[in-house]
Design a protein around this motif. Structure first.
Motif, PDB file in Angstrom:
ATOM      1  N   SER A   3       6.199   5.666  11.285  1.00  0.00           N
ATOM      2  CA  SER A   3       7.634   5.349   9.716  1.00  0.00           C
ATOM      3  C   SER A   3       9.004   6.566  11.039  1.00  0.00           C
ATOM      4  N   HIS A   7      12.533   5.418   6.641  1.00  0.00           N
ATOM      5  CA  HIS A   7      11.406   5.298   5.474  1.00  0.00           C
ATOM      6  C   HIS A   7       9.921   5.986   5.956  1.00  0.00           C
ATOM      7  N   CYS A  13       6.376  11.101   1.210  1.00  0.00           N
ATOM      8  CA  CYS A  13       7.190  10.824  -0.514  1.00  0.00           C
ATOM      9  C   CYS A  13       6.361  11.323  -1.250  1.00  0.00           C
ATOM     10  N   ALA A  81      12.558   9.665  -1.349  1.00  0.00           N
ATOM     11  CA  ALA A  81      12.924   8.130  -0.197  1.00  0.00           C
ATOM     12  C   ALA A  81      14.240   7.483  -0.356  1.00  0.00           C
ATOM     13  N   CYS A  82      14.886   7.083  -1.578  1.00  0.00           N
ATOM     14  CA  CYS A  82      16.544   6.966  -2.092  1.00  0.00           C
ATOM     15  C   CYS A  82      16.853   7.748  -2.753  1.00  0.00           C
ATOM     16  N   CYS A 137      13.082   2.853  -5.930  1.00  0.00           N
ATOM     17  CA  CYS A 137      12.863   1.875  -4.988  1.00  0.00           C
ATOM     18  C   CYS A 137      10.855   1.540  -4.894  1.00  0.00           C
ATOM     19  N   ALA A 139       8.485   3.598  -4.113  1.00  0.00           N
ATOM     20  CA  ALA A 139       7.649   4.765  -3.839  1.00  0.00           C
ATOM     21  C   ALA A 139       6.950   5.096  -4.662  1.00  0.00           C
TER      22      ALA A 139
END
Length: 146
Positions: A3, A7, A13, A81-82, A137, A139
């Motif tokens: 990773s 990402h 996360c 994550a986003c 997203c 996640a």
């Protein structure tokens, strides 16, 4: 599978989301406590003698002042994550409970998950669902749900 920084892995996360979820839960329990104290004070003000009524009314007013202040200070639930706000009432493409794809049913109805079948109505008072996944997203954020 490696990773990279753009990402994060699912475990990363969840680990990154955990502190903000814990703060959010703490603030939520404070709100519940304020509502309980205000309700009990209102009920007690109906039955206690006159000198204590002013104290009960003061407690209710204090709770009414602190509640909006708490709303302003509540920590956001941003996806690591986003960086999307997962506590928003506007949904992205993913179900907050199972992470499946949402299909939007129209302007008068909220989205519905194609995987678990749960429908979300945006005008509902309160959230009415737990956040396990980012709606933007997909996640995975929290196993317990916020």
């Amino acid at each position: 599978m490696s990773s990279d920084a753009s990402h994060p892995s699912p475990k990363d996360c969840r680990d990154a989301f955990h502190p903000s979820a814990a703060r959010y839960r703490r603030f939520d329990s404070i709100y519940v406590g304020l509502r309980v104290v205000a309700t009990v004070s209102i009920l007690l003000a109906l039955v206690v003698p006159h000198p204590l009524k002013s104290w009960m009314i003061g407690v209710v007013i204090l709770c009414l002042v602190l509640t909006p202040l708490g709303w302003l200070l509540t920590p956001s639930l941003r996806c690591p994550a986003c960086m999307g706000d997962t506590a928003q009432r506007s949904f992205g493409r993913h179900c907050p409970e199972c992470g499946g794809c949402l299909r939007h049913r129209g302007s008068l109805q909220g989205p519905e998950c194609s995987s678990c079948g749960k429908g979300y109505w945006s005008a509902r008072k309160g959230r009415g669902y737990l956040i396990h996944y980012c709606t933007h997203c997909g996640a995975g954020l929290d196993d317990q749900g916020v």
